[in-house]
Write an enzyme that holds these catalytic residues in place. Structure first.
Site, PDB file in Angstrom:
ATOM      1  N   CYS A  18       0.848  -1.193   0.000  1.00  0.00           N
ATOM      2  CA  CYS A  18       0.000   0.000   0.000  1.00  0.00           C
ATOM      3  C   CYS A  18       0.881   1.240   0.000  1.00  0.00           C
ATOM      4  O   CYS A  18       2.092   1.167   0.225  1.00  0.00           O
ATOM      5  CB  CYS A  18      -0.869   0.003   1.245  1.00  0.00           C
ATOM      6  SG  CYS A  18      -1.868  -1.476   1.412  1.00  0.00           S
ATOM      7  N   ARG A  24       1.750   2.220  -6.068  1.00  0.00           N
ATOM      8  CA  ARG A  24       1.890   1.217  -5.000  1.00  0.00           C
ATOM      9  C   ARG A  24       0.592   0.463  -4.756  1.00  0.00           C
ATOM     10  O   ARG A  24       0.607  -0.647  -4.245  1.00  0.00           O
ATOM     11  CB  ARG A  24       2.314   1.866  -3.686  1.00  0.00           C
ATOM     12  CG  ARG A  24       3.680   2.516  -3.698  1.00  0.00           C
ATOM     13  CD  ARG A  24       4.009   3.051  -2.321  1.00  0.00           C
ATOM     14  NE  ARG A  24       4.171   1.964  -1.389  1.00  0.00           N
ATOM     15  CZ  ARG A  24       5.357   1.356  -1.142  1.00  0.00           C
ATOM     16  NH1 ARG A  24       6.424   1.766  -1.788  1.00  0.00           N
ATOM     17  NH2 ARG A  24       5.447   0.357  -0.292  1.00  0.00           N
ATOM     18  N   TRP A  52      -3.677  -1.577  -1.426  1.00  0.00           N
ATOM     19  CA  TRP A  52      -3.551  -2.727  -2.307  1.00  0.00           C
ATOM     20  C   TRP A  52      -3.974  -3.888  -1.430  1.00  0.00           C
ATOM     21  O   TRP A  52      -3.242  -4.384  -0.611  1.00  0.00           O
ATOM     22  CB  TRP A  52      -2.110  -2.913  -2.797  1.00  0.00           C
ATOM     23  CG  TRP A  52      -1.916  -4.150  -3.581  1.00  0.00           C
ATOM     24  CD1 TRP A  52      -1.453  -5.344  -3.146  1.00  0.00           C
ATOM     25  CD2 TRP A  52      -2.210  -4.349  -4.972  1.00  0.00           C
ATOM     26  NE1 TRP A  52      -1.428  -6.263  -4.150  1.00  0.00           N
ATOM     27  CE2 TRP A  52      -1.894  -5.690  -5.288  1.00  0.00           C
ATOM     28  CE3 TRP A  52      -2.693  -3.525  -5.974  1.00  0.00           C
ATOM     29  CZ2 TRP A  52      -2.064  -6.236  -6.559  1.00  0.00           C
ATOM     30  CZ3 TRP A  52      -2.868  -4.054  -7.236  1.00  0.00           C
ATOM     31  CH2 TRP A  52      -2.556  -5.392  -7.518  1.00  0.00           C
ATOM     32  N   ASN A  61       0.595  -0.484   6.036  1.00  0.00           N
ATOM     33  CA  ASN A  61       1.083  -1.173   4.833  1.00  0.00           C
ATOM     34  C   ASN A  61       1.767  -2.453   5.311  1.00  0.00           C
ATOM     35  O   ASN A  61       2.790  -2.377   5.989  1.00  0.00           O
ATOM     36  CB  ASN A  61       2.090  -0.275   4.089  1.00  0.00           C
ATOM     37  CG  ASN A  61       2.782  -1.025   2.960  1.00  0.00           C
ATOM     38  OD1 ASN A  61       2.234  -1.979   2.418  1.00  0.00           O
ATOM     39  ND2 ASN A  61       4.008  -0.622   2.662  1.00  0.00           N
ATOM     40  N   GLY A  62       1.202  -3.602   5.008  1.00  0.00           N
ATOM     41  CA  GLY A  62       1.797  -4.861   5.474  1.00  0.00           C
ATOM     42  C   GLY A  62       0.705  -5.846   5.860  1.00  0.00           C
ATOM     43  O   GLY A  62      -0.459  -5.667   5.504  1.00  0.00           O
ATOM     44  N   GLU A 112       9.640 -18.681 -21.038  1.00  0.00           N
ATOM     45  CA  GLU A 112       9.448 -17.392 -20.376  1.00  0.00           C
ATOM     46  C   GLU A 112      10.605 -16.431 -20.677  1.00  0.00           C
ATOM     47  O   GLU A 112      10.410 -15.244 -20.930  1.00  0.00           O
ATOM     48  CB  GLU A 112       9.296 -17.582 -18.857  1.00  0.00           C
ATOM     49  CG  GLU A 112       9.270 -16.333 -18.009  1.00  0.00           C
ATOM     50  CD  GLU A 112       8.202 -15.310 -18.367  1.00  0.00           C
ATOM     51  OE1 GLU A 112       8.302 -14.174 -17.876  1.00  0.00           O
ATOM     52  OE2 GLU A 112       7.307 -15.627 -19.185  1.00  0.00           O
ATOM     53  N   LYS A 163      10.211 -12.743 -22.371  1.00  0.00           N
ATOM     54  CA  LYS A 163      10.716 -11.506 -21.748  1.00  0.00           C
ATOM     55  C   LYS A 163      11.553 -10.714 -22.751  1.00  0.00           C
ATOM     56  O   LYS A 163      11.420  -9.504 -22.883  1.00  0.00           O
ATOM     57  CB  LYS A 163      11.567 -11.820 -20.502  1.00  0.00           C
ATOM     58  CG  LYS A 163      10.728 -12.184 -19.280  1.00  0.00           C
ATOM     59  CD  LYS A 163      10.061 -11.053 -18.612  1.00  0.00           C
ATOM     60  CE  LYS A 163       8.583 -10.857 -18.911  1.00  0.00           C
ATOM     61  NZ  LYS A 163       7.661 -11.925 -18.834  1.00  0.00           N
ATOM     62  N   GLU A 206       9.218  -9.291 -25.650  1.00  0.00           N
ATOM     63  CA  GLU A 206       8.278  -8.201 -25.346  1.00  0.00           C
ATOM     64  C   GLU A 206       8.982  -6.933 -24.870  1.00  0.00           C
ATOM     65  O   GLU A 206       8.400  -5.842 -24.947  1.00  0.00           O
ATOM     66  CB  GLU A 206       7.224  -8.664 -24.329  1.00  0.00           C
ATOM     67  CG  GLU A 206       7.736  -9.005 -22.967  1.00  0.00           C
ATOM     68  CD  GLU A 206       6.571  -9.380 -22.037  1.00  0.00           C
ATOM     69  OE1 GLU A 206       5.498  -8.773 -22.143  1.00  0.00           O
ATOM     70  OE2 GLU A 206       6.777 -10.303 -21.216  1.00  0.00           O
ATOM     71  N   HIS A 263      14.530 -31.530 -34.084  1.00  0.00           N
ATOM     72  CA  HIS A 263      13.375 -31.794 -34.971  1.00  0.00           C
ATOM     73  C   HIS A 263      13.008 -30.553 -35.784  1.00  0.00           C
ATOM     74  O   HIS A 263      11.915 -30.441 -36.316  1.00  0.00           O
ATOM     75  CB  HIS A 263      12.174 -32.261 -34.135  1.00  0.00           C
ATOM     76  CG  HIS A 263      12.474 -33.494 -33.334  1.00  0.00           C
ATOM     77  ND1 HIS A 263      12.660 -34.738 -33.893  1.00  0.00           N
ATOM     78  CD2 HIS A 263      12.679 -33.645 -32.005  1.00  0.00           C
ATOM     79  CE1 HIS A 263      12.938 -35.622 -32.930  1.00  0.00           C
ATOM     80  NE2 HIS A 263      12.967 -34.991 -31.790  1.00  0.00           N
ATOM     81  N   LYS A 316      -0.837  -3.902 -19.837  1.00  0.00           N
ATOM     82  CA  LYS A 316      -0.544  -4.666 -18.627  1.00  0.00           C
ATOM     83  C   LYS A 316      -1.620  -5.703 -18.355  1.00  0.00           C
ATOM     84  O   LYS A 316      -1.354  -6.837 -17.939  1.00  0.00           O
ATOM     85  CB  LYS A 316      -0.407  -3.726 -17.431  1.00  0.00           C
ATOM     86  CG  LYS A 316      -0.070  -4.430 -16.120  1.00  0.00           C
ATOM     87  CD  LYS A 316       1.277  -5.142 -16.224  1.00  0.00           C
ATOM     88  CE  LYS A 316       1.592  -6.051 -15.053  1.00  0.00           C
ATOM     89  NZ  LYS A 316       2.722  -6.922 -15.299  1.00  0.00           N
TER      90      LYS A 316
HETATM   91  C1  AGP Z   1       3.879 -10.832 -19.539  1.00  0.00           C
HETATM   92  O1  AGP Z   1       5.028 -10.160 -19.339  1.00  0.00           O
HETATM   93  C2  AGP Z   1       2.837 -10.104 -20.266  1.00  0.00           C
HETATM   94  N1  AGP Z   1       2.531  -8.879 -19.665  1.00  0.00           N
HETATM   95  C3  AGP Z   1       1.594 -10.932 -20.543  1.00  0.00           C
HETATM   96  O2  AGP Z   1       1.994 -12.071 -21.262  1.00  0.00           O
HETATM   97  C4  AGP Z   1       0.828 -11.410 -19.304  1.00  0.00           C
HETATM   98  O3  AGP Z   1       1.534 -12.388 -18.624  1.00  0.00           O
HETATM   99  C5  AGP Z   1      -0.520 -11.977 -19.740  1.00  0.00           C
HETATM  100  O4  AGP Z   1      -1.234 -10.969 -20.398  1.00  0.00           O
HETATM  101  C6  AGP Z   1      -1.323 -12.521 -18.549  1.00  0.00           C
HETATM  102  O5  AGP Z   1      -1.642 -11.503 -17.679  1.00  0.00           O
HETATM  103  P1  AGP Z   1      -2.260 -11.857 -16.240  1.00  0.00           P
HETATM  104  O6  AGP Z   1      -1.257 -12.633 -15.472  1.00  0.00           O
HETATM  105  O7  AGP Z   1      -2.586 -10.535 -15.646  1.00  0.00           O
HETATM  106  O8  AGP Z   1      -3.510 -12.678 -16.492  1.00  0.00           O
END
Ligand code: AGP
Length: 606
Positions: A2, A27, A70, A96-97, A479, A483, A486, A502, A601
């Site tokens: 928070c 936050r 939060w 906060n905690g 993953e 990273k 993106e 393959h 996001k």
């Molecule tokens: C990951 O870095 C991306 N922002 C995206 O793939 C994300 O993981 C995906 O949209 C899922 O989001 P969520 O965990 O909020 O459901």
């Protein structure tokens, strides 16, 4: 995580508090509140805009508290927003905690006649201080004696109506910064809302309690009546302050790994029984024991965490697991039996494909579960049961700390299910021990950030990357590739190491580096052979390997060593190294690492 802010001085507190709070919205932003001695408390769901709209009326108060929530305990509602107060509205608390032992404290207070207005852990503190004050203790002693009975983490701001100029703040696990102005003091969870007013700051340490008035501040601990803390001159601007001095939120969130891992584990391990305690699953424990199939659904980074969950749950609990991306699961007509559960993994809890996939599972009669970071989000509300990550808000679009927390929580779920099935106490204890070591081990990987930056610079001109791994390291490779894609827009492909021959191996030449995730695990030799296959085609190799593995250094061009841990948990340490590589690679290109092009996001559209 928070955002909290307090002011005591000669100026009107209200505008200072509202402006400062708006700088803390990164936050937490699901509910907000304000306490002013001449207006009492104003609380609202939503963030500062909603609070400003509600906190109308003139105030001439020269001190006050403000909080941006939060949620961890209790959904983001007006009642659960802070500050909280006692029965007589004398004591006001912004926190906060997490207070771990709040429930037993609360039952005692209720038995002694206290009435609670919220479902939060925090409100307990206000009533405890009320009791101490009624025992004729001073404000300071009432707070100190209360904190002696509390277990958990806190960054606290406390006001007492009878001493409006005095604010008491305390730190245990959650940050507190004190700003020293001329005839005024500022207290906040970080420097962001303070740097505009003064650069003179004192960063409290765990266990510190400060008694603050406009012209003075005295710092003490639960044991010592006075301790010295050095005053620092902070040169950050507001932007830097909100990122805690980091150039980007992504890097800040990568470096939050130790705290994030601790928060995911806190209060969830029964060490002497080698078990996991997951309050959010207790209501469906009986159904979970009878489960004969688990289907995990998620998107993007959360999907890769789900893939690791498949290995963990099959490995530790012997329960058949299937994993599918949300956008496919919802349209593939999944076969769901009476003893099938669908587990949705999501940081935001709002990703539409994952939400609809979970709803499809529910329509077909499955028990629905969630691993979610955002408290009160749609997936959290609509699933039958679940586990929160407590990773705090994740601002960088590229998910980093949430991934580590998702894998940790999936390991806890595997342990929870496993110990209810065939997993022995001895094996359970091995996993519990390794989980508890993770926060410290993660610091060792973070300490390699500069070396990883040098590596990113060495490979900065590469336009294509392959990421490979086997077993637990296969989803980590996927993953790592995501990273890099993106954040730096280069072509990066994740591939099961055994699959390389393959097809993908055809791409390899001396300009096409491969990142090999190769911890010393049960498939180490197999992965090593794949690494040699690449070297044979002159492909540059960066290995993510286990400390002490000299063999790998003989073959790979570059090695990032990570500490040894149990095979099931290697993804967490390897992932930190890959997150740092992707971050430095993108940052060195001067890209907007926190807001990559074309991405959002939380993807709430199909
Ligand atoms: C990951 O870095 C991306 N922002 C995206 O793939 C994300 O993981 C995906 O949209 C899922 O989001 P969520 O965990 O909020 O459901």
């Amino acid at each position: 995580m928070c955002g909290i802010f307090a002011y005591t001085g000669g100026r009107n507190a209200k505008p200072i508090l509202l402006e400062g709070l708006s700088m803390l919205e990164y936050r937490g932003y699901d509910s907000a509140g304000l306490y002013l001695s001449d207006q009492g408390v104003t609380r609202t769901p939503g963030a500062v805009t909603e609070l400003r709209a509600k906190a109308t009326g003139e105030s001439s108060a020269k001190s006050g508290l403000a909080h941006l929530r939060w949620a961890t305990h209790g959904e983001p509602t007006e009642e659960n927003a802070h500050p909280h107060t006692d029965c007589d509205s004398n004591v006001y608390i912004a926190h906060n905690g997490i207070i771990e032992n709040f429930n037993e404290l609360k039952q005692g207070l209720i038995a002694r006649g206290h009435t609670f207005k919220s479902k939060t852990d925090t409100e307990v503190l206000a009533h405890m201080i009320e009791e101490e004050l009624k025992a004729d203790k001073s404000f300071e002693d009432a707070v100190v004696d209360t904190l002696k009975k509390v277990h958990g983490t806190y960054g606290l701001l406390i006001s007492y109506a009878k001493e409006p100029e005095t604010i008491i703040t305390a730190r245990m696990g959650s940050p507190i910064v004190l700003g020293i102005g001329k005839g005024e003091r500022f207290i906040a969870s970080d420097a962001t809302p303070i740097v505009k007013h003064t650069k003179k700051m004192v960063f409290l340490e765990d266990g510190d309690i400060a008694i603050v008035t406009p012209d003075s501040h005295r710092i003490r601990t639960l044991k010592e009546a006075s301790v010295d803390r050095k005053e620092e001159e902070i040169s950050w601007d507001v932007g830097e302050a909100s990122r805690g001095g980091y150039p980007h939120f992504m890097l800040k969130e990568i470096f939050e790994a130790p705290e994030v891992l601790e928060n995911a584990l806190r209060g969830r391990l029964i060490v002497n029984e080698g078990r996991a305690k997951l309050g959010g699953l207790e209501s469906v424990a009986k159904q979970l024991e009878k489960l004969d199939r688990l289907m995990i659904t998620a998107c993007g980074t959360a999907y890769y965490a789900g893939l690791i969950g498949e290995y963990l749950i099959e490995d530790l609990a012997g329960l058949p697991v299937e994993v599918d991306v949300g956008s496919e699961f919802r349209y593939r007509k999944p076969i769901i039996g009476k003893k099938t559960a669908v587990l949705a993994v999501s940081q935001s809890g709002e990703t539409l494909d994952t939400l609809e996939a979970m709803r499809e599972g529910k329509r077909r009669g499955a028990l629905t579960l969630g691993v979610v970071n955002a408290v009160g989000s749609t997936i959290a509300r609509e699933t039958d049961a679940g586990v929160y990550n407590h990773a705090g808000p994740e601002i960088g679009v590229a998910s980093t700390k949430a991934f580590l927390s998702q894998v940790t929580v999936l390991a806890l779920i595997a342990l929870f299910l496993g110990r209810a099935r065939s997993l022995s106490e001895e094996d359970g204890k091995k996993i519990v021990k390794a989980l508890m070591e993770l926060p410290e081990l993660s610091k060792k990987v973070l300490a390699k950030s500069d070396a990883i930056k040098a590596l990113a610079l060495k490979y900065k001109d590469a336009r294509d990357f392959l990421f490979i791994g086997r077993r637990y390291s296969y989803p980590v490779a996927l993953e790592g590739a995501l990273k890099l894609k993106e954040t730096s827009y280069v072509h990066a492909e994740g591939c099961a190491a055994g699959e390389m021959k393959h097809g993908p191996l055809a791409m390899i030449d001396n300009k096409f580096p491969t990142v090999v995730v190769i911890p010393m695990d049960s498939v180490y030799q197999k992965t090593l052979s794949n690494m040699i296959e690449i070297k044979t085609r002159k492909g540059p190799v960066i290995a993510i390997a286990t400390e002490g593995d000299v063999r790998v250094a003989e073959i790979a061009d570059d090695v990032i060593y990570v500490p040894k841990t149990e095979e099931q948990l290697t993804p967490i340490l390897s992932a930190i190294a890959l997150q740092l590589f992707a971050y430095h690679f993108a940052a060195e290109k001067g890209l907007n690492v926190d807001r990559p092009r074309n991405l959002a996001k939380s993807v709430t559209v199909e």
